[in-house]
Design an enzyme around this catalytic site. Structure first.
Site, PDB file in Angstrom:
ATOM      1  N   ASP A 445       0.819  -1.215   0.000  1.00  0.00           N
ATOM      2  CA  ASP A 445       0.000   0.000   0.000  1.00  0.00           C
ATOM      3  C   ASP A 445       0.852   1.265   0.000  1.00  0.00           C
ATOM      4  O   ASP A 445       0.448   2.288  -0.554  1.00  0.00           O
ATOM      5  CB  ASP A 445      -1.009  -0.001   1.151  1.00  0.00           C
ATOM      6  N   CYS A 446       2.043   1.213   0.581  1.00  0.00           N
ATOM      7  CA  CYS A 446       2.931   2.379   0.547  1.00  0.00           C
ATOM      8  C   CYS A 446       3.379   2.666  -0.885  1.00  0.00           C
ATOM      9  O   CYS A 446       3.424   3.828  -1.314  1.00  0.00           O
ATOM     10  CB  CYS A 446       4.155   2.151   1.431  1.00  0.00           C
TER      11      CYS A 446
END
Length: 715
Positions: A445-446
């Site tokens: 997700d980063c």
């Protein structure tokens, strides 16, 4: 005796060296004069900001602009934002014990403010400490934080210590602590190693095909187990001191000399036993303790295992320049280097330097962050919030966003790890980490949020520099495409490598779902929305693979929906967070309230939780108990923003409840544009809450701006 000292808060400075955050106390008047305190420093420390009032917001978009004006003042010179990432109460003990046993000098200002923080965080009713700052008191938190205060010189008869010790004794003393606490106390010499359940390094010699081999574990647990196993195998204990001898008297309910340590390996207080040991783990521990170690374990095999673990630790240090994954394995790795290389070795000196990045100072004192920060994560979200609010081309915010883009440009990881396959690391070329490039761990997700931030500024907004050429964008996408599991979902640091049955070997006791990677709706949604945005601008790049990935991911999101219409969020509080991500994901796939039953059920769930004041209220206990639990203090700005963003994204047709939520957020805004801190925002491993204080700016700005653009006539 009862009053603790306090440092002069006007002398604290936070240095941001391209995303590496360290705090410094300036004793020297000239140094303090030549390095003036910034507004961000004052904000972090809770000092008066003396900012002028902003014009009263007459619309949601005005409110978003006021919030952004305030938050923009907290941007740091490299272009990112900083914040504490605290909450867990077992982090400071690891850092302080590591300092003590490795003969690392503790600056007086640090010692003073660590004591102040722990005193401030003692439970006001029973005097103990919990797993995290909002949790109930436990043996884990109380035994370790009591120990820290004693190591830093607090007298045992200080009223706070007397009360904490009384609670600890009522809970059965340190013998009722979970595994990690017993381990740290054994390193210090307060416990005998016989009380610590086995952490055999031989596990790292298992062939990769073995279902329980450590490379299959979730990265955080395996990187903690790695140095733990080396230290456990060495049975290394620090030199005995007067404080250690005193702690032997203070932490137990029976005389230290009379304790039969091995008989208490499995003791644990009910307050700490969130994930009870399985029958399988108890059996394995019994065999290891009573048969393997005393009778069958060859010294040559133990040495071989220790040597291999030592090399893996060196690889972790080298691939992160000693920053390490997080603030549990970092101190443990430093202890290994101290034992192996000596106190003056480069490895120990570099660990000492990098451990500074785990520390933070707030108005209560000095704490330890869960990682070395959230720099890339928060910066990527802020860029997207400003874009979604329609403010990316506003001249007053453009310099801020250019700086933020430049930060993400520099923080992209440009190469894979050395010996990637040997040290079991996932591909990371083109990735972004949670904190900074040095830390070096890509997260699904980063990567996704940073990629979206870069694309919206470079491809959808006018007038921004094209810092990342296409190949670097492709590198990020190539890495993202490695994260999908057979289920269609995505995990966090790497695809799932092992079975959920490995939870039967969960030794930590205080956490759940830690042994392997899992499919997370929020991670899956982040990846899918990033790929949809990417394909809009590069439609021919790996077209079929991306389309298949997206379809399988959407199918997973639909299957992950709970019967009540919600999605469980594993990384923030909780159902509002997970449902926001899931609905945004479904919208990116073309589904709206009008055409999707899944979307309608998600919206109906959220609207069923709206309170009379228009807000949403959710507690971290939702994550623990896996059912929606309201926060005891009422509506929360952050969860209200999550809910508004969710329903706006899928064209929920009734504007009235959304408008009520918007008005609630606006009503909480201060006259200088800020929102005040409310309940804790984050969670991990089901049971441990952690702070994301910048969420109270990022998501309200996004919610208000999104609403203002869609309904400009409503005030």
């Amino acid at each position: 005796m009862n009053r603790l000292a306090k440092t002069d808060y006007s002398r604290w400075r936070m240095l941001d060296e391209d995303g590496k955050h360290t705090w410094h106390y300036l004793d020297d008047d000239e140094a303090a004069r030549t390095w003036p305190q910034t507004l961000a420093d004052k904000y972090y420390l809770g000092l008066p900001l003396d900012l002028p009032d902003l014009p009263t917001a007459t619309s949601p978009l005005d409110s978003a602009i006021n919030g952004l004006k305030f938050f923009s003042k907290l941007q740091l010179p490299p272009g990112n934002w900083g914040c504490e990432y605290g909450g867990p109460m077992f982090l400071l003990p690891g850092v302080v014990i590591a300092w003590v046993v490795t003969e690392t000098p503790i600056p007086q200002a640090y010692a003073i403010e660590i004591k102040n923080y722990l005193m401030a965080r003692a439970n006001p009713v029973d005097g103990g400490w919990g797993l995290h700052s909002e949790g109930d008191s436990s043996v884990f938190g109380t035994s370790l934080n009591y120990t820290v205060l004693r190591l830093l010189g607090v007298d045992s008869e200080h009223p706070v210590m007397v009360q904490a010790r009384g609670l600890l004794h009522r809970l059965g003393g340190a013998l009722n602590a979970p595994h990690w606490s017993k381990f740290w106390l054994a390193v210090l010499g307060v416990c005998d190693w016989e009380v610590v359940n086995p952490v055999p390094p031989e596990a790292w010699l298992l062939p990769d095909w073995v279902p329980v081999a450590p490379w299959r574990w979730w990265v955080h647990i395996r990187q903690v187990f790695l140095p733990m196993s080396w230290i456990w195998s060495k049975r290394w204990t620090a030199a005995e001191t007067d404080v250690v001898r005193a702690l032997r008297r203070e932490l137990f309910v029976q005389p230290w000399e009379s304790i039969e340590w091995a008989a208490h390996r499995n003791d644990i207080a009910p307050t700490d036993n969130y994930h009870p040991k399985s029958w399988l783990l108890n059996s394995v521990n019994w065999i290891l303790s009573n048969i393997w170690i005393p009778y069958l374990r060859p010294r040559s095999l133990a040495t071989r295992a220790e040597d291999w673990v030592s090399k893996l630790i060196d690889m972790e240090d080298a691939n992160s320049d000693y920053a390490d994954l997080a603030s549990v394995n970092g101190p443990l790795n430093m202890i290994v280097c101290y034992i192996r290389d000596g106190p003056d070795s480069y490895s120990v000196r570099r660990h000492r330097e990098r451990m500074e990045e785990f520390l933070w100072v707030n108005k209560e004192g000095m704490l330890a962050n869960g990682t070395n920060g959230v720099q890339c994560w928060d910066t990527a979200f802020l860029i997207q919030a400003v874009w979604s609010a329609g403010l990316a081309e506003d001249a007053q915010f453009k310099p801020m966003l250019v700086q933020a883009l430049e930060f993400l440009d520099r923080q992209q990881i440009r190469e894979n790890c050395q010996d990637q396959g040997v040290c079991y690391r996932h591909v990371r070329k083109g990735a972004w980490a949670f904190s900074n490039r040095d830390q070096g761990y890509g997260v699904s997700d980063c990567i996704s949020e940073a990629l979206k931030a870069v694309i919206v500024l470079q491809k959808e907004a006018d007038g921004y520099p094209q810092l990342l050429e296409d190949q670097r964008i492709f590198d990020a996408v190539d890495t993202l495409l490695t994260y999908q599991n057979p289920s269609g979902g995505c995990a966090s640091y790497e695809p799932t490598r092992g079975s959920e049955y490995l939870e039967m070997l969960n030794t930590a006791e205080v956490f759940g779902r830690i042994m392997v990677e899992y499919d997370y709706p929020e991670c899956t949604s982040a990846v899918l929305t990033a790929l949809v945005l990417f394909s809009k601008h590069w439609p021919d790049y790996r077209r079929e693979e991306i389309q298949t990935f997206i379809q399988r991911g959407v199918d997973f999101i639909k299957r992950a929906q709970r019967p009540d219409g919600s999605w469980y969020g594993s990384w923030a509080v909780c159902f509002t967070y997970g449902t926001m991500f899931a609905l945004e994901c479904l919208r990116s796939a073309g589904e709206t309230y009008e055409n999707s039953e899944h979307v309608r059920r998600g919206c109906e769930f959220l609207l069923s939780k709206q309170r009379e004041d228009g807000g949403w209220s959710e507690s971290f206990q939702s994550c623990e108990q896996m059912t929606y639990i309201e926060h005891p203090t009422g509506s929360q700005v952050v969860q209200t923003a999550f809910a508004i963003i969710a329903v706006l994204s899928v064209d929920y047709p009734d504007v009235e409840p959304i408008h009520r939520g918007v008005r609630m957020i606006m009503s909480r805004q201060q006259r200088n544009g800020e929102w005040l801190q409310e309940g804790i925002e984050g969670i991990f491993n089901k049971s441990c809450a952690i702070t994301y204080p910048n969420y109270k700016f990022i998501f309200p700005i996004l919610a208000l701006g999104k609403f203002g653009r869609k309904y400009p006539h409503l005030v």
